[in-house]
Design an enzyme around this catalytic site. Structure first.
Site, PDB file in Angstrom:
ATOM      1  N   LYS A  92       4.844  74.446  25.488  1.00  0.00           N
ATOM      2  CA  LYS A  92       3.440  74.497  25.066  1.00  0.00           C
ATOM      3  C   LYS A  92       2.710  75.383  26.070  1.00  0.00           C
ATOM      4  O   LYS A  92       2.398  74.964  27.184  1.00  0.00           O
ATOM      5  CB  LYS A  92       2.834  73.096  25.025  1.00  0.00           C
ATOM      6  N   LYS A 124       8.484  70.580  16.563  1.00  0.00           N
ATOM      7  CA  LYS A 124       8.135  70.873  15.167  1.00  0.00           C
ATOM      8  C   LYS A 124       9.343  70.577  14.285  1.00  0.00           C
ATOM      9  O   LYS A 124      10.469  70.943  14.655  1.00  0.00           O
ATOM     10  CB  LYS A 124       7.770  72.356  14.992  1.00  0.00           C
ATOM     11  N   GLU A 138       9.503  73.755  21.707  1.00  0.00           N
ATOM     12  CA  GLU A 138       8.982  75.003  22.275  1.00  0.00           C
ATOM     13  C   GLU A 138       8.065  74.686  23.447  1.00  0.00           C
ATOM     14  O   GLU A 138       7.339  73.699  23.402  1.00  0.00           O
ATOM     15  CB  GLU A 138       8.167  75.752  21.203  1.00  0.00           C
TER      16      GLU A 138
HETATM   17  S1  IVH Z   1       1.875  75.319  17.017  1.00  0.00           S
HETATM   18  C1  IVH Z   1      -1.135  73.267  13.691  1.00  0.00           C
HETATM   19  N1  IVH Z   1       3.255  76.012  19.081  1.00  0.00           N
HETATM   20  O1  IVH Z   1      -1.372  74.136  21.521  1.00  0.00           O
HETATM   21  C2  IVH Z   1      -1.080  73.735  15.095  1.00  0.00           C
HETATM   22  N2  IVH Z   1       0.954  75.526  19.425  1.00  0.00           N
HETATM   23  O2  IVH Z   1      -2.625  71.506  20.603  1.00  0.00           O
HETATM   24  C3  IVH Z   1       0.037  74.724  15.307  1.00  0.00           C
HETATM   25  N3  IVH Z   1       0.185  75.877  21.736  1.00  0.00           N
HETATM   26  O3  IVH Z   1      -3.748  75.273  19.228  1.00  0.00           O
HETATM   27  C4  IVH Z   1       0.189  75.072  16.723  1.00  0.00           C
HETATM   28  N4  IVH Z   1       2.121  76.528  22.549  1.00  0.00           N
HETATM   29  O4  IVH Z   1      -3.150  76.771  21.230  1.00  0.00           O
HETATM   30  C5  IVH Z   1       2.040  75.638  18.646  1.00  0.00           C
HETATM   31  N5  IVH Z   1       4.631  76.698  20.819  1.00  0.00           N
HETATM   32  C6  IVH Z   1       3.432  76.331  20.379  1.00  0.00           C
HETATM   33  C7  IVH Z   1       2.313  76.250  21.241  1.00  0.00           C
HETATM   34  C8  IVH Z   1       1.083  75.840  20.721  1.00  0.00           C
HETATM   35  C9  IVH Z   1       0.851  76.301  22.824  1.00  0.00           C
HETATM   36  C10 IVH Z   1      -1.232  75.508  21.721  1.00  0.00           C
HETATM   37  C11 IVH Z   1      -2.028  76.170  20.618  1.00  0.00           C
HETATM   38  C12 IVH Z   1      -2.492  75.043  19.742  1.00  0.00           C
HETATM   39  C13 IVH Z   1      -2.468  73.881  20.672  1.00  0.00           C
HETATM   40  C14 IVH Z   1      -2.252  72.612  19.885  1.00  0.00           C
END
Ligand code: IVH
Length: 697
Positions: free
Chosen positions: A124, A298, A122
């Site tokens: 980021k 993930k 995904e």
């Molecule tokens: S999953 C357990 N998915 O990146 C953490 N995070 O460094 C689950 N972020 O705090 C986060 N896009 O602010 C996830 N597709 C995405 C994301 C994403 C941006 C940010 C989010 C998170 C940080 C982690």
């Protein structure tokens, strides 16, 4: 800097203390003020050094080490919200090898054979994460991440974002779910916001992420509503029941309930799939219209995710593969200085124009003198410039081999660059420690501070005078027609000569000058909080000004109190201190400001030009005056915002969490843990109807 491998234990202790302080300072600047002091890369370097030292000396890890926290504590102006499950962070991967190792690690942990593992890849999103709680499909609360465990209640603000449904559509949603995702701002919206801020003489944001954070963390949700924030959902926290077997299925469900999910997300297989997804997204990055700073991988299977679990603050099942920063080389031609409204002197690098990531760069922020010294930057140096998702470029380092002969180490000036050449002073904290900020001590005698002060005065959230933007103001200032705020209101009456000048200069017809005077005239009637905010006292921002306005009621009472505070009258100080959310920094700043004769004179002359309106004092004669009220569960006769506004108008304080300080809980259907806590603590509970009957009677 001593390499980590060469540090003695004593040096390591010292280094860890220093790093903890420095990282905390940056965390606060970033998370609470939305105004970072250093580039992301420099911040990462500090965190990396802290980790490296901790790796070598594990017994020295401090209880409050920066490696144990995510983000920063919430700011005081928002109520705390304890997340149902903590909001954690992701570990970073910086190379193909790191990504391959991630796949190997997971395979090893789960004892899997060679069959390629399914992952989601995904984008980021580079924004700020938020957690939104739905009960029975209805949005009941929204919060920022805060320190990961406790965030800030920004429910009203999140409700203004169009991508966030107030009610979930479709079916199959758990009775209780915390939907998590990223609040962000698109490139076009960011550019428009900054252009409007420049026009109004307001501070601009460094990048879309800070702008999104600043916009979401507004006290007044009508301000947030005007910012075109967006939201992508990609995860969840607390759940009353499981709703999907895989991350991919979960994303599909979130979409079917009315959320936006990133269209570029894919489901890939094995290590090869991970690398290919990264390459694809890197190629798509420039055309997305919003900032992404990497790819999040993930493990798709949620049962496997559960088995993989977490290590300290990050999941084992996911990783963020970061894009490298875009870099280029150029020459540092000069270092200039900008003086801000409160006298902070900021160095700015003037660069030979160079293209970095498709954008021509001519300036870079240098943050402060210590940073120049630490990097040993010298005028004439060839330097590496980088843009890391940030709009404001940073200087990474000088290339020492290319240093011209005779390049002198840089010395921070000792005096303000303004014509008065006032001495600069290092700012100290309340405990007396020196900070990196150097200030011009000339205050409003310094023309550079004066003009910044005037820009603040006419800015949108202060006096907001139409037709008197930054450009026009600068011209009046250069002509000597406006030297201080009061002059704005005297323009028409005093300055027939300047009027002619104005007409010549603007080549404006009679009407546009008339419009400007009409706009100025209409601002003689001004709300007390705008008057207070417009004075530009350090630490008195919009919210503090509002609290002071409500607390003192009239301009006379406010000015009288400030004079007493300036004279260090203990009673007046106690009265100010007793106002909600006002502490030492505001008191000190107010005392210092009003004790200065030229400031006081400026305020008086301005005040004489105005009719400052009375602020509505909170009511004291109602059944709920002075009480702390919590609304929980679904309200059926009014929205949360209405309920809050109604309670506040009656002099109550509305909080989002139940504690011993709570006086009353109004519970609607579906009320859960808060109602339980209230009952346990023996706090009075009533229904929405009972509340309405009480406030009506
Ligand atoms: S999953 C357990 N998915 O990146 C953490 N995070 O460094 C689950 N972020 O705090 C986060 N896009 O602010 C996830 N597709 C995405 C994301 C994403 C941006 C940010 C989010 C998170 C940080 C982690």
């Amino acid at each position: 800097m001593t390499p980590v491998a060469d540090l003695t234990e004593a040096e390591a202790v010292q280094e860890l203390t220093r790093l903890a302080d420095e990282i905390t300072r940056h965390d606060l600047a970033y998370h609470q003020d939305d105004a970072p002091l250093v580039s992301d890369a420099d911040y990462d370097a500090l965190k990396r050094r802290n980790l490296d030292i901790e790796d070598r000396f594990p017994h020295l890890i401090r209880e409050n080490s920066p490696s144990m926290r995510v983000g920063a504590p919430r700011a005081e102006q928002f109520s705390p919200v304890t997340h149902g499950t903590p909001m954690l962070s992701l570990d970073n991967a910086f190379s193909d090898e790191d990504a391959l190792e991630f796949d190997t690690r997971i395979r090893r942990f789960l004892k899997l054979d060679e069959t390629p593992i399914a992952y989601t890849a995904e984008p980021k999103i580079d924004g700020l994460s938020a957690s939104i709680r739905y009960e029975k499909g209805v949005l009941v609360q929204g919060a920022t991440r805060g320190d990961g465990r406790v965030g800030e209640d920004v429910t009203a603000n999140l409700r203004t974002i169009k991508d966030i449904p107030h009610k979930l559509s479709g079916s199959g949603w758990p009775e209780v779910i915390e939907v998590r995702g990223e609040v962000y701002l698109g490139h076009a919206e960011f550019a428009a916001l900054n252009a409007a801020a420049t026009e109004a003489g307001d501070k601009t944001y460094a990048n879309p992420r800070n702008a999104a954070a600043g916009s979401l963390r507004q006290i007044d949700s009508t301000v947030t509503a005007k910012r075109p924030l967006k939201f992508f959902a990609y995860a969840w926290g607390l759940l009353s029941e499981k709703f999907a077997d895989s991350q991919w299925e979960a994303l599909e469900k979130l979409k079917s309930w009315g959320f936006q999910t990133t269209p570029q997300s894919t489901c890939v297989h094995g290590a090869e799939g991970l690398l290919a997804a990264y390459a694809t997204l890197e190629a798509e990055r420039p055309n997305l219209g919003y900032d992404i700073d990497g790819v999040v991988y993930k493990v798709d299977n949620l049962d496997w995710q559960r088995r993989l679990g977490f290590v300290s603050r990050a999941p084992r099942w996911g990783i963020a593969r970061k894009f490298p920063a875009e870099q280029a080389r150029t020459v540092l031609e000069a270092i200039d200085f900008q003086v801000g409204r409160t006298g902070a002197v900021t160095p700015v690098a003037r660069l030979r124009p160079v293209t970095v990531g498709g954008v021509s760069v001519t300036n870079a922020t240098l943050h402060n003198g210590d940073e120049i010294a630490r990097k040993d930057l010298r005028v004439g140096d060839t330097v590496i410039v980088q843009r890391a998702g940030d709009v404001i470029p940073q200087i990474v380092a000088p290339i020492l081999e290319a240093r011209p002969e005779g390049a002198e180490p840089f010395e921070f000036p000792t005096h303000c660059p303004c014509p008065l050449k006032t001495p600069l002073a290092r700012e100290t904290t309340a405990s007396g420690a020196e900070t990196v900020v150097r200030r011009c001590t000339g205050e409003l005698a310094c023309p550079f501070q004066r003009i910044e002060h005037l820009k603040h005065f006419v800015s949108r959230r202060a006096f907001d005078i139409e037709g008197l933007g930054e450009k026009q103001l600068q011209a009046f200032f250069d002509d000597g027609m406006i030297k201080e705020p009061a002059d704005i209101f005297l323009l028409e009456e005093n300055d027939k000569v300047s009027l002619k000048k104005l007409k010549d200069r603007e080549r404006a017809g009679e009407t546009s000058v008339a419009n400007l005077f009409a706009a100025i005239e209409s601002r003689r009637d001004i709300a007390l909080d705008r008057f207070i905010y417009g004075l530009g006292v350090r630490h008195i921002g919009e919210q503090t000004a509002l609290v002071m306005a409500r607390g003192y009621g009239t301009a006379e009472a406010f000015l009288e109190a400030m004079d007493k505070v300036a004279a260090r009258d203990p009673e007046a100080i106690a009265e100010l201190d007793a106002l909600d959310q006002i502490g030492g920094a505001v008191i000190e700043a107010a005392a210092a400001f009003f004790a200065e004769d030229h400031n006081r004179g400026m305020v008086d002359r301005l005040y004489r030009q105005l009719r400052v309106q009375e602020a509505e004092k909170p009511k004291t004669d109602t059944a709920v005056a002075g009480k702390t009220v919590v609304f929980t569960g679904a309200l059926e006769r009014m929205t949360r915002d209405e309920a809050k506004a109604q309670a506040e108008a009656l002099g109550a304080k509305v909080s989002s969490s139940v504690s011993k300080k709570t006086d009353l809980v109004v519970a609607g259907p579906g009320a859960g843990s808060k109602l339980k806590t209230a009952t346990e603590l023996g706090i009075a509970v009533m229904t929405e109807d009972e509340w309405l009957a009480m406030v009506a009677g």
